[in-house]
Design an enzyme around this catalytic site. Sequence first.
Site: not given
Lengths: 385, 385
Positions: A83, A333
């Site tokens: 991420c 996200h």
Amino acid sequence: MRPVAILGIGQTKVEEQWDKSLRELAGEAILAAMQDAGIQRAEGLFVGNMMSGSANHQQQLGSYIADWVGMPYGEAVHIEAACGSGSAAFRNALMAVASGAMDCAIAVGVEKMTDSPGSEITGELATAADADWEAGQGLSFVALNALIMQRYMYEYKWEKVHFAPFSINAHANAVHNPYARFQKAINEKAYLKATMVADPINIMDASAVGDGAAAAVLVPLDMLIRQPNRPFIRVVGSAAATDTIAVHSRKTPLHLSAAERSARTAYAQAGIGPEDIDVFEAHDAFSIMAALSLEACGFAEPGQGVRLALDGEICPTGRIPIATRGGLKARGHPVGATGIYQIVEVVQQLRGEAYGTQVEGARIGMAQNIGGSGSNIITHILRAE
Amino acid sequence: MRPVAILGIGQTKVEEQWDKSLRELAGEAILAAMQDAGIQRAEGLFVGNMMSGSANHQQQLGSYIADWVGMPYGEAVHIEAACGSGSAAFRNALMAVASGAMDCAIAVGVEKMTDSPGSEITGELATAADADWEAGQGLSFVALNALIMQRYMYEYKWEKVHFAPFSINAHANAVHNPYARFQKAINEKAYLKATMVADPINIMDASAVGDGAAAAVLVPLDMLIRQPNRPFIRVVGSAAATDTIAVHSRKTPLHLSAAERSARTAYAQAGIGPEDIDVFEAHDAFSIMAALSLEACGFAEPGQGVRLALDGEICPTGRIPIATRGGLKARGHPVGATGIYQIVEVVQQLRGEAYGTQVEGARIGMAQNIGGSGSNIITHILRAE
């Protein structure tokens, strides 16, 4: 290192982008950033992405995207740090420009997740954890974070409801961001009755998957010509730090040591401290991560990140505004893109273009991107000059 | 850019490494390189790998491997450019050191392919091509190269047997390399009767998959202290160039334009021409790629790369020795590691440590790593000083 500035930014809306391929999404963000920068080409392209190889059956994203945006002859490469891929791409682009290897680089983060069924994407996200000792034992990413949140609540005597302000702030801010996935405010009642994912994390604590891309154009500061009404956005701090890949290898799961170390290095580079940060795009993939980031970066004592949120200090008018454009929670996200969305949003704040959630007089902003359960954390500090 | 040198190298044997995990392989190469360099730690780790996310269910290779080798607190990232991942990692490490962001970086390439069934790995390798317009239409990587080789034979009137010297040279050299997968010579008869994979490519034209890792330690040249019997190995050229991701988008499939452009830039940086290269680790993933690389880099006219091989000029005693430690064909091709194996082997030659296949008086060496069907090509030139 020669000083580097951000000349242009671009982004797509985060949502389920069924009608756009991976390259179309990235291309949209890149071309927007090039237009914003007023440039026609760049020498290098750094693509942040976590899981295209499995989710989209496409690797070699450097060439793949450079070709698509009409610059198939420069340098292009794909960078991955789970991420944290977006900011890792940004940092490598920064070092390329700082080294003198190139005078103009574009960093783009892109992820297209919603093509994959939920169970598949959960497995793919878990490749950010230790395959042998975490994912292979059945721990999904949200489960890992649930264990951390559970421990935090036990250790510091917080209750579930005390985490509500993180989600409420993110959603309230996203209302003003046309690129956000959820442009809708929520209240405490909605937070408390939200579907549980992995106790104590419910869907209002967890960022949603999504498709999206964000891009930034980097150039040497000394090549810029001053424009009316637009400050120079200089990268005054850039640092990356790692931690053990598995959470159980750490002394405590409650301290993001890589966040502390990368922030401390970035502060030192910028010659400032946490008290000088006007706006902080934190990595609120889960509410607990927002709390731990605030603590690790020096904005709150251990266990007191939640207090900051309860006191309203994370709102645009507070002491340390976070998730000012919705954050991971409400902007969305798309994992490999997130780090660049954060940087784009800090630039908007420093330019005074964060319409609706503008932090008054913001001059110094920080973006911090977390890969894995805190195993790779990259911090950037930008200053309007 | 401040000048950078290679202080240490390390590698594992390429083979089916059933008993070693991805991190154990990478760790073995890194620790060997650190020992060779005489260092205990580095500030940054750049991991080249193509397909761990799908083949090994592990991403976040930066933290994963940094943690394993006992340096979980520095900076670490994973770089991907398909089969060019290794040299892309090396180049990003180089730019990091050149920029002044760090004084010691390790580039490691690692790939663990033999855990996956053949059909699966073929699909994963095809993610280096265009998913929509090549792989999705059923074109595997060997099929793409077979089309190119077929066209080359038709265009330049070569026959299958004329490609034999590439494979024969690679295997003859690998006999002397303890890290090579196939330490066994072959002859023309063996070449001609080898099993066909995709006509005209047989298994003696194609590099084999394998598990392996190679690493290099990069430091600023001015931090080195001269050692007896070991020259400084300076990186005098480093350049990357891309081409269209799909072969059909190019004017001709027979010219590796990104190889030409990256080599030309690297020559210019080094202030030399192809005539100055003493040893060339070319990307002979398929015989046809070796021929095309020789042509694109200025060692032969178009269509005449095969002639160079037929004349014995690619052997260690020839004008432009290639695959001196076995090349991709016989040392093996663990895709994300290959670019660093090439650099390690050039360093061996420049140090005079290429036992059995030492190129007499080698002082300047080149390594060229190809990602995809020529869509991302990275060239490095090293000089012993």
